[in-house]
Design an enzyme around this catalytic site. Structure first.
Site, mmCIF file in Angstrom:
data_model
loop_
_atom_site.group_PDB
_atom_site.id
_atom_site.type_symbol
_atom_site.label_atom_id
_atom_site.label_comp_id
_atom_site.label_asym_id
_atom_site.label_seq_id
_atom_site.Cartn_x
_atom_site.Cartn_y
_atom_site.Cartn_z
ATOM 1 N N THR A 1 -3.874 4.726 -1.481
ATOM 2 C CA THR A 1 -4.888 5.261 -0.562
ATOM 3 C C THR A 1 -5.585 6.480 -1.157
ATOM 4 O O THR A 1 -5.094 7.127 -2.092
ATOM 5 C CB THR A 1 -4.287 5.660 0.800
ATOM 6 O OG1 THR A 1 -3.410 6.749 0.603
ATOM 7 C CG2 THR A 1 -3.568 4.505 1.464
ATOM 8 N N GLU B 1 0.846 -1.197 0.000
ATOM 9 C CA GLU B 1 0.000 0.000 0.000
ATOM 10 C C GLU B 1 0.879 1.244 0.000
ATOM 11 O O GLU B 1 1.832 1.326 0.774
ATOM 12 C CB GLU B 1 -0.891 0.004 1.246
ATOM 13 C CG GLU B 1 -1.743 1.256 1.338
ATOM 14 C CD GLU B 1 -2.604 1.296 2.595
ATOM 15 O OE1 GLU B 1 -3.428 0.396 2.784
ATOM 16 O OE2 GLU B 1 -2.409 2.238 3.380
ATOM 17 N N GLN C 1 -7.158 -3.829 8.995
ATOM 18 C CA GLN C 1 -6.498 -2.725 9.661
ATOM 19 C C GLN C 1 -5.180 -3.262 10.231
ATOM 20 O O GLN C 1 -5.073 -4.458 10.526
ATOM 21 C CB GLN C 1 -7.424 -2.246 10.798
ATOM 22 C CG GLN C 1 -6.970 -1.027 11.542
ATOM 23 C CD GLN C 1 -6.884 0.175 10.633
ATOM 24 O OE1 GLN C 1 -5.922 0.271 9.860
ATOM 25 N NE2 GLN C 1 -7.846 1.077 10.702
HETATM 26 P P1 FAD Z 1 -17.943 0.459 6.933
HETATM 27 O O1 FAD Z 1 -17.753 -0.903 6.396
HETATM 28 O O2 FAD Z 1 -19.129 1.219 6.455
HETATM 29 O O3 FAD Z 1 -17.924 0.380 8.491
HETATM 30 C C1 FAD Z 1 -16.928 -0.416 9.131
HETATM 31 C C2 FAD Z 1 -17.385 -0.933 10.448
HETATM 32 O O4 FAD Z 1 -17.421 0.115 11.372
HETATM 33 C C3 FAD Z 1 -18.731 -1.531 10.391
HETATM 34 O O5 FAD Z 1 -18.509 -2.882 10.572
HETATM 35 C C4 FAD Z 1 -19.500 -0.886 11.508
HETATM 36 O O6 FAD Z 1 -19.739 -1.899 12.469
HETATM 37 C C5 FAD Z 1 -18.584 0.119 12.107
HETATM 38 N N1 FAD Z 1 -18.977 1.514 12.072
HETATM 39 C C6 FAD Z 1 -18.492 2.452 11.257
HETATM 40 N N2 FAD Z 1 -19.004 3.646 11.550
HETATM 41 C C7 FAD Z 1 -19.843 3.453 12.569
HETATM 42 C C8 FAD Z 1 -20.693 4.288 13.325
HETATM 43 N N3 FAD Z 1 -20.763 5.601 13.064
HETATM 44 N N4 FAD Z 1 -21.426 3.750 14.318
HETATM 45 C C9 FAD Z 1 -21.360 2.435 14.577
HETATM 46 N N5 FAD Z 1 -20.561 1.582 13.908
HETATM 47 C C10 FAD Z 1 -19.838 2.082 12.923
HETATM 48 N N6 FAD Z 1 -9.578 5.635 4.965
HETATM 49 C C11 FAD Z 1 -9.374 6.621 4.057
HETATM 50 O O7 FAD Z 1 -9.872 7.730 4.244
HETATM 51 N N7 FAD Z 1 -8.615 6.392 2.931
HETATM 52 C C12 FAD Z 1 -8.067 5.178 2.652
HETATM 53 O O8 FAD Z 1 -7.400 5.016 1.626
HETATM 54 C C13 FAD Z 1 -8.259 4.124 3.590
HETATM 55 N N8 FAD Z 1 -7.738 2.902 3.378
HETATM 56 C C14 FAD Z 1 -7.995 1.882 4.256
HETATM 57 C C15 FAD Z 1 -7.488 0.598 3.985
HETATM 58 C C16 FAD Z 1 -7.730 -0.449 4.870
HETATM 59 C C17 FAD Z 1 -7.182 -1.823 4.550
HETATM 60 C C18 FAD Z 1 -8.486 -0.230 6.056
HETATM 61 C C19 FAD Z 1 -8.716 -1.352 7.027
HETATM 62 C C20 FAD Z 1 -8.987 1.038 6.326
HETATM 63 C C21 FAD Z 1 -8.770 2.096 5.440
HETATM 64 N N9 FAD Z 1 -9.266 3.385 5.679
HETATM 65 C C22 FAD Z 1 -9.044 4.400 4.767
HETATM 66 C C23 FAD Z 1 -10.004 3.687 6.917
HETATM 67 C C24 FAD Z 1 -11.541 3.529 6.786
HETATM 68 O O9 FAD Z 1 -12.019 4.466 5.845
HETATM 69 C C25 FAD Z 1 -12.152 3.767 8.155
HETATM 70 O O10 FAD Z 1 -11.804 2.740 9.035
HETATM 71 C C26 FAD Z 1 -13.656 4.033 8.179
HETATM 72 O O11 FAD Z 1 -14.007 4.529 9.460
HETATM 73 C C27 FAD Z 1 -14.514 2.812 7.948
HETATM 74 O O12 FAD Z 1 -14.515 2.447 6.637
HETATM 75 P P2 FAD Z 1 -15.208 1.055 6.189
HETATM 76 O O13 FAD Z 1 -15.162 0.971 4.742
HETATM 77 O O14 FAD Z 1 -14.643 -0.048 6.981
HETATM 78 O O15 FAD Z 1 -16.692 1.375 6.671
#
Ligand code: FAD
Length: 284
Positions: free
Chosen positions: A48, A18, A175
């Site tokens: 990213t 990444e 993560q």
């Molecule tokens: P979702 O799948 O919609 O939510 C993830 C989980 O969080 C769900 O299972 C849910 O249970 C819980 N959740 C989320 N929000 C809430 C809430 N408000 N209340 C209750 N539960 C909640 N971020 C960036 O900006 N740019 C990137 O390039 C980037 N790359 C990433 C790459 C990887 C491999 C990972 C693991 C994370 C990355 N992130 C990045 C971070 C990610 O955007 C955040 O962790 C974000 O908060 C959740 O995204 P998601 O797609 O997992 O969301």
């Protein structure tokens, strides 16, 4: 190559790296680092997408450049939080026009000024639902071995992952974590609930003590106090910290390989050396 082909029946673990778009937009040093990474023949390079949409255009520019210069598939990350449906449609179209076949579909973190946000897509599920209907892209998703900080329970989190699988996610990347036990326990919970897609561990070789403190503070990642002390010992020497980071990550990866993972995703922070050394250590 599509994600479903990359992780199909592989016996040996697959490596991916990444990187993030350089803040000054100057990709020269990133390309130098990528040239070193590419000697390890990674299956893909992921790029990213700026938190809060801070570097959307640079992100697309870098994706374009990498797509033109690299042999490996390039997988852009994309976050939907606070973006309008029109914007998302346009971005996805541009990605596909570049000949990109895979995307890491994310919600993204909500910025502080939430009142100025579009609410067209509220979670990653909305985004992947859209991708499934309106694009040919295959998509990867995020997974959290130590639970997403906002999720109430592991169960809630894994239910979301299960829905992502049902909607067609081909693979999940985790993560960053430093305690393998978190990953092993998470995999067991996922398997019990019916998650079958590969869940690729995200590994970050530590290159600075301050960076480690920041990661632990920001993401709440668990880390044994002995490991913290181990890195603290080297905190005044960059070189020794990098060496210790390589040693720690190599051990972590060796154990994960014995556990039976399908791949390792390296959080490189745009520096090749540590991840490359770890790969050399574990493939010798
Ligand atoms: P979702 O799948 O919609 O939510 C993830 C989980 O969080 C769900 O299972 C849910 O249970 C819980 N959740 C989320 N929000 C809430 C809430 N408000 N209340 C209750 N539960 C909640 N971020 C960036 O900006 N740019 C990137 O390039 C980037 N790359 C990433 C790459 C990887 C491999 C990972 C693991 C994370 C990355 N992130 C990045 C971070 C990610 O955007 C955040 O962790 C974000 O908060 C959740 O995204 P998601 O797609 O997992 O969301």
């Amino acid at each position: 190559m599509k994600l479903s082909e990359i992780y199909k029946n592989n016996v040996k673990p697959i490596f991916s790296f990444e990187v993030f778009p350089p803040k000054n937009g100057n990709a020269e040093s990133l390309f130098e680092e990528l040239a070193k990474m590419n000697r390890q023949k990674p299956a893909l390079i992921s790029v990213t997408y700026g938190a809060g949409g801070s570097n959307r255009s640079t992100s697309l520019e870098i994706v374009k450049e990498l797509k033109n210069h690299l042999k490996q598939p390039v997988m852009p990350h994309f976050t939907c939080v606070c973006s309008s449906k029109e914007y998302i449609e346009k971005y996805i179209q541009e990605i596909e026009e570049l000949g990109i076949t895979n995307i890491l579909a994310l919600r993204g973190d909500e910025p502080q000024e939430i009142d100025v946000c579009y609410r067209d897509f509220k979670s990653a599920l909305d985004l992947i639902g859209y991708l499934k209907l309106h694009s040919e892209l295959e998509f990867a998703v995020a997974a959290y071995p130590e639970k997403h900080p906002k999720a109430e329970t592991f169960n809630d989190d894994i239910d979301v992952l299960l829905k992502k699988q049902e909607l067609g996610a081909k693979v999940a990347y985790t993560q960053v974590f430093f305690e393998n036990q978190s990953y092993y326990d998470f995999i067991e919970l996922c398997q019990n609930k019916g998650v079958k897609i590969p869940i690729i561990p995200g590994i970050m070789p530590i290159i600075s003590y301050n960076q480690l403190i920041k990661i632990v503070e920001l993401s709440g990642t668990k880390i044994d106090s002995k490991v913290m002390q181990y890195f603290e010992k080297y905190k005044n020497s960059k070189e020794d910290t990098i060496k210790a980071g390589i040693e720690f990550a190599s051990l972590q990866c060796e154990k994960l390989i014995r556990f039976g993972i399908k791949g390792i995703h390296f959080y490189t922070l745009n520096k090749a050396k540590s991840s490359v050394e770890v790969i050399k250590n574990i493939t010798l």
